[in-house]
Design an enzyme around this catalytic site. Structure first.
Site: not given
Length: 347
Positions: A64, A120, A147, A169, A209, A235, A301
């Site tokens: 993207e 961020r 992560a 998880d 996830t 996303d 997203v």
């Protein structure tokens, strides 16, 4: 030998220098600073060029570009999302970004953004929670311990005063990793064996996830009244985490509706289903949390303005430091019309 002029150089922040910058500032200080920078830009939301990100999808992932401009500076991020990468020893997400001066079109910063995106994203989540989570929220369920999980936890600690995190998880090794990394960081960590267990006593539920599919990480019966859901895993088209019934019970807050309706949890809903833009809550034009029993959902997203804010933050904070290198990126002939002459002289 021709030496580049000062106009040829663009500051570049490598992964190594980004990590040095984070340690220099302090991670929690940087999370607070980035959240403040992002909130400041959300308050001037209407000034920005806004467009859904340009996505190239394949069977294994997505690549993207995320552009925006406030009229003075232009920024974009390149980012990928490849869930299968983890099994091959690679990052699911990698990124880099660039800032440029609108007046000249010259780049003013090139930076890694794999590390910066993680920071961020966490800062944005905690900024949203500040406006939407129950007042005094102290416990978060963190479902998906990849992560992003430690960054999310520490951002909530730094910005809203989170005291405890309950980790889950489907891969126990991911939970062990997150628990190990968060040891001694000032947050009580509980390792859980199911998503349901992780939500016991949690006022905030974060889902992060990676599977590129319409999954149901949270079912309707799991969600009680009064919680804030921070859904950041969905996303891209065809990738969700929440049962649609939860969406119908929640007040939904988003970054940029034209993008979120394609990529977020609300891709499961009709195009006219009501949502509130987060910038409107921050500016006081819309209400956020209005009752103790309300379920708030931040259907996040990621949006280009957040990356723009992060890049500007980095550009400001590398000044006077050694945490960057100058790249000879721009041709600068003595006569702007004589690019060929510059090439000829170099021979």
């Amino acid at each position: 030998m021709l030496h580049p002029s000062s106009k040829a150089y663009v500051p570049f922040v490598s992964v190594d220098n980004m990590m040095k910058l984070v340690h220099h500032i302090g991670l929690e200080n940087m999370l607070r600073g980035l959240a403040q920078e992002i909130e400041t830009d959300f308050k001037r939301w209407e000034l920005f060029d806004k467009t859904p990100r340009v996505a190239s999808h394949s069977d294994v992932g997505v690549i993207e570009l995320m552009p925006t401009s406030d009229g003075e500076a232009y920024g974009f991020k390149y980012v990928n999302g490849h869930p299968k990468n983890t099994s091959e020893g690679l990052q699911t997400v990698t990124a880099f970004g660039l800032l440029a001066d609108v007046y000249t079109g010259y780049p003013t910063l090139l930076s890694e953004m794999t590390m910066l995106t993680a920071i961020r994203t966490a800062a944005t989540s905690a900024m949203a929670a500040k406006h939407l989570a129950p007042k005094g929220a102290k416990t978060m369920a963190m479902i998906g311990n990849g992560a992003q999980s430690e960054f999310q936890t520490l951002a909530m600690k730094a910005i809203i005063g989170l005291e405890a995190v309950r980790l889950y998880d489907i891969d126990p090794e991911a939970t062990e990793k997150a628990a190990r990394n968060l040891e001694g960081m000032g947050v009580k960590v509980t390792k859980c064996k199911s998503a349901e267990e992780s939500m016991e006593g949690a006022e905030i539920i974060t889902t992060c996830t990676a599977d590129k599919q319409c999954a149901t990480i949270l079912t309707d019966n799991m969600i009680g009244a009064g919680v804030h859901i921070n859904a950041i895993g969905g996303d891209c088209p065809g990738k969700t985490e929440l049962a649609a019934e939860i969406l119908h019970r929640s007040d939904i807050f988003v970054e940029f509706p034209p993008q979120t309706r394609i990529e977020g949890e609300i891709q499961q809903l009709p195009q006219d289903h009501p949502v509130t833009e987060l910038w409107q809550v921050i500016t006081g034009q819309a209400k956020g949390r209005t009752s103790d029993k309300q379920i708030t959902l931040f259907d996040s997203v990621g949006f280009a303005i957040e990356d723009f804010s992060a890049l500007r933050y980095v550009r400001e904070h590398i000044k006077g430091t050694d945490f960057f290198q100058n790249l000879d990126m721009l041709a600068d002939p003595d006569d702007p019309r004589d690019l060929f002459g510059m090439l000829k002289r170099a021979g």
